[in-house]
Enzyme design. Structure first.
Site, PDB file in Angstrom:
ATOM      1  CE1 TYR A 136      -2.334  34.811 -31.219  1.00 12.39           C
ATOM      2  CE2 TYR A 136      -1.987  36.998 -32.205  1.00 12.39           C
ATOM      3  CZ  TYR A 136      -1.799  35.943 -32.064  1.00 12.39           C
ATOM      4  OH  TYR A 136      -0.735  34.989 -32.939  1.00 12.39           O
ATOM      5  CE  LYS A 186      -5.740  19.521 -26.451  1.00  9.61           C
ATOM      6  NZ  LYS A 186      -5.284  18.442 -27.202  1.00  9.61           N
ATOM      7  CG  ASP A 218      -4.073  17.540 -30.205  1.00  9.72           C
ATOM      8  OD1 ASP A 218      -5.201  17.680 -30.944  1.00  9.72           O
ATOM      9  OD2 ASP A 218      -3.775  16.850 -29.471  1.00  9.72           O
ATOM     10  CG  ASP A 242       0.194  33.140 -35.032  1.00  8.90           C
ATOM     11  OD1 ASP A 242       0.299  33.461 -36.075  1.00  8.90           O
ATOM     12  OD2 ASP A 242       0.919  32.873 -33.874  1.00  8.90           O
ATOM     13  CG  ASP A 246       3.552  30.822 -39.496  1.00  8.17           C
ATOM     14  OD1 ASP A 246       2.757  31.742 -40.122  1.00  8.17           O
ATOM     15  OD2 ASP A 246       4.670  31.071 -38.872  1.00  8.17           O
TER      16      ASP A 246
HETATM   17  C1  IPM Z   1       0.363  36.737 -38.049  1.00  7.73           C
HETATM   18  C2  IPM Z   1       1.467  37.140 -37.340  1.00  7.73           C
HETATM   19  C3  IPM Z   1       1.253  38.046 -36.143  1.00  7.73           C
HETATM   20  C4  IPM Z   1       0.047  37.185 -35.433  1.00  7.73           C
HETATM   21  C5  IPM Z   1       2.442  38.739 -35.294  1.00  7.73           C
HETATM   22  C6  IPM Z   1       3.161  39.401 -35.973  1.00  7.73           C
HETATM   23  C7  IPM Z   1       1.738  39.383 -34.231  1.00  7.73           C
HETATM   24  O1  IPM Z   1       2.318  36.016 -36.821  1.00  7.73           O
HETATM   25  O2  IPM Z   1       0.106  37.592 -38.937  1.00  7.73           O
HETATM   26  O3  IPM Z   1       0.267  35.572 -38.138  1.00  7.73           O
HETATM   27  O4  IPM Z   1       0.665  36.558 -34.566  1.00  7.73           O
HETATM   28  O5  IPM Z   1      -1.205  37.130 -35.649  1.00  7.73           O
HETATM   29 MG    MG Z   2       1.700  33.902 -37.446  1.00 13.06          MG
END
Ligand code: IPM
Ligand code: MG
Length: 352
Positions: A136, A186, A218, A242, A246
């Site tokens: 990042y 990884k 993975d 990240d 999700d």
């Molecule tokens: C998160 C989001 C952010 C990230 C984006 C909005 C830059 O996806 O907080 O997980 O990738 O960290």
């Molecule tokens: Mg995110």
């Protein structure tokens, strides 16, 4: 208790307002709120997604309550002007290296998970994601190869101290919860991960009560949807965290329920300086319609009380009120219900 409120874009202002109303309903002594512009709305008003004044407001506060940033109208802007740069900039400038993302299925909501209910019922974990390093924030750019082809590149790296400080956060979280710790990497491919694994293994010696294992990212994705009950605390780098967070939030059934805390090293009078935000984004499709579920932001405010202000009892009151509201069948559209933002906020306050 100085709180910088940064509502941001899309549904950010709506959900943040309900979380603020919950904090105000607790009538906490010494609560001082300051509001700042962030994201696309800040770019429209001030020409920048993270104005100096907003950064200063956040830096001087004890905690930041953040809504969401993102606006499709900004997709073609140069990278440094895009709304996402606001949250990345806040994390970096405020030194918020430790991101805590708890994910669990609320009792009675198992059927909302895309997983089979008996598998979903096993989800009760915290992802501890490193937030200010990795690919990042490494050097990046575009260049031309010797053959004349365009090439994009992003450097991934972690230093030993960066890994060590996030590992300590994860070990402490696992020790406090009495749960196992799984470190995600990884290491079969990446040098960065090889160092990560070595450092985490060394630090494990300081936490003999915590059961540690290492898992490739993975495999972790696979285990998260097949055997989520095996995870207590998951320690990850920025990019893997990240993606996995999700995945974990979708597995819970709605991202409208999941809070997060991003903590730094600075100590406040009764805790740690932090930024608190829902996991979900700005949801431009439903913005301004009063449809968004504010629960993730309300639960983020609870995390704020616990981590930045040492108010564990008040945090638990908010969490219990949210659980009670859900149990009473009050649900937003994200949960297949019909209750709007204001109605959900009022219902939670009524149950505090
Ligand atoms: C998160 C989001 C952010 C990230 C984006 C909005 C830059 O996806 O907080 O997980 O990738 O960290
Ligand atoms: Mg995110």
């Amino acid at each position: 208790m100085k709180i910088a409120v940064l509502p941001g874009d899309g549904i950010g202002p709506e959900v943040t307002a309900e979380a603020v109303a919950v904090l105000e309903a607790l009538a906490l002594p010494g609560l001082v709120l300051g509001h700042g512009d962030v994201g696309a709305s800040a770019w429209r008003r001030h020409g920048h997604p993270l104005p100096e004044a907003t950064l200063a407001l956040a830096a001087e506060a004890d905690a930041v309550l953040f809504g969401a940033v993102g606006d499709p109208a900004c997709d073609s802007l140069e990278r440094h002007l895009r709304p996402e740069q606001a949250i990345l900039g806040l994390r970096k400038h405020l030194g918020l290296f430790a991101n805590l993302r708890p994910a669990r299925v609320f009792a009675g909501l198992e059927a909302l998970s895309p997983l089979r209910p008996e598998i979903a019922a096993g989800i009760d974990l915290i992802i501890v994601r490193e937030l200010t390093g990795d690919v990042y924030f490494g050097a990046k750019g575009q260049r031309t190869t010797p053959e004349g082809a365009r090439e994009g590149w992003d450097a991934m790296s972690y230093s030993e101290p960066e890994v060590a400080r996030i590992a300590h956060v994860a070990f402490r979280a696992a020790a406090a919860a009495g749960r196992p710790l799984t470190s995600i990497d990884k290491a079969n491919v990446l040098e960065t991960s090889q160092l990560w694994r070595e450092v985490v293994s060394r630090i494990a010696g300081e936490y003999p009560a915590v059961a540690l294992d290492h898992m490739y990212v993975d495999n972790a994705a696979m285990q998260l949807v097949s055997h989520p009950e095996r995870f207590g605390v998951m320690l990850t780098g920025n990019l893997f965290g990240d993606i996995l967070s999700d995945l974990a939030s979708a597995a819970v059934g709605s991202i409208g329920l999941l809070p997060s805390a991003s903590l730094g090293e600075r100590q406040t009078a009764h805790g740690t300086f932090g930024l608190y935000e829902p996991i979900h984004g700005s949801a431009p499709d439903i913005a301004g319609k009063g449809k968004a579920n504010p629960m993730a932001t309300i639960l983020s405010a609870a995390m704020m009380l616990r981590h930045s202000f040492g108010l564990a009892d008040e945090a638990a009151r908010i969490e219990a009120a949210v659980a009670r509201t859900l149990a009473d069948g009050i649900r937003g559209a994200d949960l297949g219900g019909e209750h709007g933002t204001a109605a959900i906020g009022a219902a939670v306050r009524a149950r505090l």
